[in-house]
Design a protein around this motif. Structure first.
Motif, PDB file in Angstrom:
ATOM      1  N   THR A 174      54.494   9.924  68.666  1.00  0.00           N
ATOM      2  CA  THR A 174      54.175  10.744  67.508  1.00  0.00           C
ATOM      3  C   THR A 174      54.098  12.187  67.984  1.00  0.00           C
ATOM      4  OG1 THR A 174      52.934   8.965  66.471  1.00  0.00           O
ATOM      5  CG2 THR A 174      52.499  11.191  65.680  1.00  0.00           C
ATOM      6  N   VAL A 175      54.852  13.057  67.332  1.00  0.00           N
ATOM      7  CA  VAL A 175      54.919  14.470  67.713  1.00  0.00           C
ATOM      8  C   VAL A 175      53.964  15.247  66.802  1.00  0.00           C
ATOM      9  CG1 VAL A 175      56.422  16.476  67.919  1.00  0.00           C
ATOM     10  CG2 VAL A 175      57.311  14.195  68.449  1.00  0.00           C
ATOM     11  N   ASN A 176      52.978  15.895  67.410  1.00  0.00           N
ATOM     12  CA  ASN A 176      52.060  16.714  66.621  1.00  0.00           C
ATOM     13  C   ASN A 176      52.320  18.192  66.935  1.00  0.00           C
ATOM     14  OD1 ASN A 176      50.473  17.480  68.913  1.00  0.00           O
ATOM     15  ND2 ASN A 176      49.424  15.516  68.817  1.00  0.00           N
ATOM     16  N   PRO A 177      51.728  19.107  66.190  1.00  0.00           N
ATOM     17  CA  PRO A 177      52.029  20.531  66.372  1.00  0.00           C
ATOM     18  C   PRO A 177      51.842  21.060  67.799  1.00  0.00           C
ATOM     19  CG  PRO A 177      50.897  20.218  64.309  1.00  0.00           C
ATOM     20  CD  PRO A 177      50.869  18.888  65.017  1.00  0.00           C
TER      21      PRO A 177
ATOM     22  N   ALA B 216      53.797  27.864  72.743  1.00  0.00           N
ATOM     23  CA  ALA B 216      53.378  28.818  73.779  1.00  0.00           C
ATOM     24  C   ALA B 216      54.566  29.227  74.650  1.00  0.00           C
ATOM     25  CB  ALA B 216      52.269  28.218  74.637  1.00  0.00           C
ATOM     26  N   VAL B 217      55.365  28.257  75.043  1.00  0.00           N
ATOM     27  CA  VAL B 217      56.522  28.538  75.897  1.00  0.00           C
ATOM     28  C   VAL B 217      57.534  29.401  75.145  1.00  0.00           C
ATOM     29  CG1 VAL B 217      58.390  27.476  77.209  1.00  0.00           C
ATOM     30  CG2 VAL B 217      56.171  26.356  77.102  1.00  0.00           C
ATOM     31  N   MET B 218      57.806  29.036  73.899  1.00  0.00           N
ATOM     32  CA  MET B 218      58.778  29.808  73.119  1.00  0.00           C
ATOM     33  C   MET B 218      58.263  31.219  72.841  1.00  0.00           C
ATOM     34  SD  MET B 218      60.545  27.003  70.585  1.00  0.00           S
ATOM     35  CE  MET B 218      59.058  26.374  69.837  1.00  0.00           C
ATOM     36  N   SER B 219      56.973  31.350  72.565  1.00  0.00           N
ATOM     37  CA  SER B 219      56.388  32.677  72.332  1.00  0.00           C
ATOM     38  C   SER B 219      56.460  33.542  73.586  1.00  0.00           C
ATOM     39  CB  SER B 219      54.929  32.545  71.893  1.00  0.00           C
ATOM     40  OG  SER B 219      54.844  31.837  70.698  1.00  0.00           O
TER      41      SER B 219
ATOM     42  N   LEU C 235      65.999  21.926  73.401  1.00  0.00           N
ATOM     43  CA  LEU C 235      66.755  20.813  74.002  1.00  0.00           C
ATOM     44  C   LEU C 235      65.918  20.062  75.028  1.00  0.00           C
ATOM     45  CD1 LEU C 235      70.302  22.394  74.429  1.00  0.00           C
ATOM     46  CD2 LEU C 235      69.630  20.557  72.864  1.00  0.00           C
ATOM     47  N   LEU C 236      65.161  20.785  75.822  1.00  0.00           N
ATOM     48  CA  LEU C 236      64.276  20.151  76.797  1.00  0.00           C
ATOM     49  C   LEU C 236      63.232  19.283  76.090  1.00  0.00           C
ATOM     50  CD1 LEU C 236      63.704  20.095  79.866  1.00  0.00           C
ATOM     51  CD2 LEU C 236      62.134  21.988  79.503  1.00  0.00           C
ATOM     52  N   ASN C 237      62.730  19.752  74.978  1.00  0.00           N
ATOM     53  CA  ASN C 237      61.737  19.001  74.219  1.00  0.00           C
ATOM     54  C   ASN C 237      62.354  17.742  73.595  1.00  0.00           C
ATOM     55  OD1 ASN C 237      59.196  18.446  73.213  1.00  0.00           O
ATOM     56  ND2 ASN C 237      59.032  20.327  72.044  1.00  0.00           N
ATOM     57  N   ILE C 238      63.581  17.835  73.103  1.00  0.00           N
ATOM     58  CA  ILE C 238      64.281  16.670  72.548  1.00  0.00           C
ATOM     59  C   ILE C 238      64.456  15.607  73.626  1.00  0.00           C
ATOM     60  CG2 ILE C 238      66.505  15.861  71.639  1.00  0.00           C
ATOM     61  CD1 ILE C 238      66.660  18.643  70.194  1.00  0.00           C
ATOM     62  N   ILE C 239      64.855  16.044  74.806  1.00  0.00           N
ATOM     63  CA  ILE C 239      65.017  15.109  75.925  1.00  0.00           C
ATOM     64  C   ILE C 239      63.680  14.468  76.272  1.00  0.00           C
ATOM     65  CG2 ILE C 239      65.562  14.962  78.393  1.00  0.00           C
ATOM     66  CD1 ILE C 239      67.667  17.223  77.813  1.00  0.00           C
ATOM     67  N   ARG C 240      62.619  15.253  76.270  1.00  0.00           N
ATOM     68  CA  ARG C 240      61.282  14.723  76.565  1.00  0.00           C
ATOM     69  C   ARG C 240      60.879  13.661  75.565  1.00  0.00           C
ATOM     70  NH1 ARG C 240      55.351  17.028  75.399  1.00  0.00           N
ATOM     71  NH2 ARG C 240      56.376  17.838  73.568  1.00  0.00           N
ATOM     72  N   ILE C 241      61.071  13.928  74.294  1.00  0.00           N
ATOM     73  CA  ILE C 241      60.691  12.979  73.248  1.00  0.00           C
ATOM     74  C   ILE C 241      61.483  11.680  73.390  1.00  0.00           C
ATOM     75  CG2 ILE C 241      60.762  12.564  70.745  1.00  0.00           C
ATOM     76  CD1 ILE C 241      60.112  15.638  70.495  1.00  0.00           C
ATOM     77  N   ALA C 242      62.778  11.802  73.627  1.00  0.00           N
ATOM     78  CA  ALA C 242      63.607  10.603  73.804  1.00  0.00           C
ATOM     79  C   ALA C 242      63.178   9.823  75.041  1.00  0.00           C
ATOM     80  CB  ALA C 242      65.078  11.004  73.902  1.00  0.00           C
TER      81      ALA C 242
ATOM     82  N   HIS D 103      52.067  16.611  77.764  1.00  0.00           N
ATOM     83  CA  HIS D 103      51.952  18.014  77.378  1.00  0.00           C
ATOM     84  C   HIS D 103      52.052  18.920  78.610  1.00  0.00           C
ATOM     85  CE1 HIS D 103      50.790  21.318  74.771  1.00  0.00           C
ATOM     86  NE2 HIS D 103      49.948  21.704  75.704  1.00  0.00           N
ATOM     87  N   GLN D 104      51.296  18.589  79.640  1.00  0.00           N
ATOM     88  CA  GLN D 104      51.293  19.398  80.867  1.00  0.00           C
ATOM     89  C   GLN D 104      52.643  19.314  81.583  1.00  0.00           C
ATOM     90  OE1 GLN D 104      48.723  21.283  81.185  1.00  0.00           O
ATOM     91  NE2 GLN D 104      49.459  22.293  83.000  1.00  0.00           N
ATOM     92  N   THR D 105      53.213  18.120  81.646  1.00  0.00           N
ATOM     93  CA  THR D 105      54.514  17.942  82.299  1.00  0.00           C
ATOM     94  C   THR D 105      55.589  18.762  81.594  1.00  0.00           C
ATOM     95  OG1 THR D 105      53.849  15.706  82.916  1.00  0.00           O
ATOM     96  CG2 THR D 105      56.191  16.226  83.071  1.00  0.00           C
TER      97      THR D 105
END
Length: 160
Positions: free
Chosen positions: A52-55, A61-64, A93-100, A119-121
């Motif tokens: 489950t992906v939450n806000p 933070a990384v994008m900002s 893209l890194l986040n999509i890979i992480r979720i998958a 989250h930390q990883t």
């Protein structure tokens, strides 16, 4: 003040969450997994635990940080916009890979991955990616400045 119109058309959190989970869903289906996506913020393979992906999982933070870095440095607006888009796309893209990967790990019961603090990883991996992007940004900017300075010198001494 609440506006249903803004909620449905300008909800950036929901839109980004939907982009991440739907993209991860396509990746997983592309490699042969049967996925279930009951709502916009969760995904699972078969009847496994899923994710489950939450806000807080979106990488704000990384994008900002990346947008602030590019904004604070030299360069034209179009140059900065290209770098901002490239960096944001890389983090997404890194986040999509992480979720998958987390969905696969939960499905396959990979304890080494499921026991991590995701989250930390993700933050560590994202900041490594950002560090590489910063190196690229600085190198390209320095090359541009050297070429630009060389052009000014040649105009001053009359070489064309």
């Amino acid at each position: 003040m609440y506006s249903p119109y803004f909620e449905s058309h300008f909800n950036i959190i929901t839109s980004l969450t939907r982009l991440l989970t739907t993209s991860a869903n396509y990746v997983l289906e592309g490699v042969g997994f049967e996925t279930i996506q009951k709502d916009y913020h969760s995904i699972k393979i078969g009847y496994s635990k899923g994710i489950t992906v939450n806000p807080s999982c979106l990488g704000w933070a990384v994008m900002s940080f990346w947008v602030a870095f590019v904004s604070a440095n030299k360069g034209s607006l179009s140059y900065k916009l290209k770098w901002v888009l490239f960096g944001l796309t890389s983090v997404i893209l890194l986040n999509i890979i992480r979720i998958a990967l987390i969905a696969v790990a939960n499905h396959a019961n990979w304890r080494t991955i499921t026991s991590l603090d995701h989250h930390q990883t993700f933050n560590v991996a994202s900041y490594v990616c950002i560090a590489i992007l910063i190196g690229g940004y600085v190198n390209v900017q320095k090359k541009y400045e050297r070429i630009h300075r060389a052009g000014e010198v040649s105009e001053i001494i009359g070489i064309r």
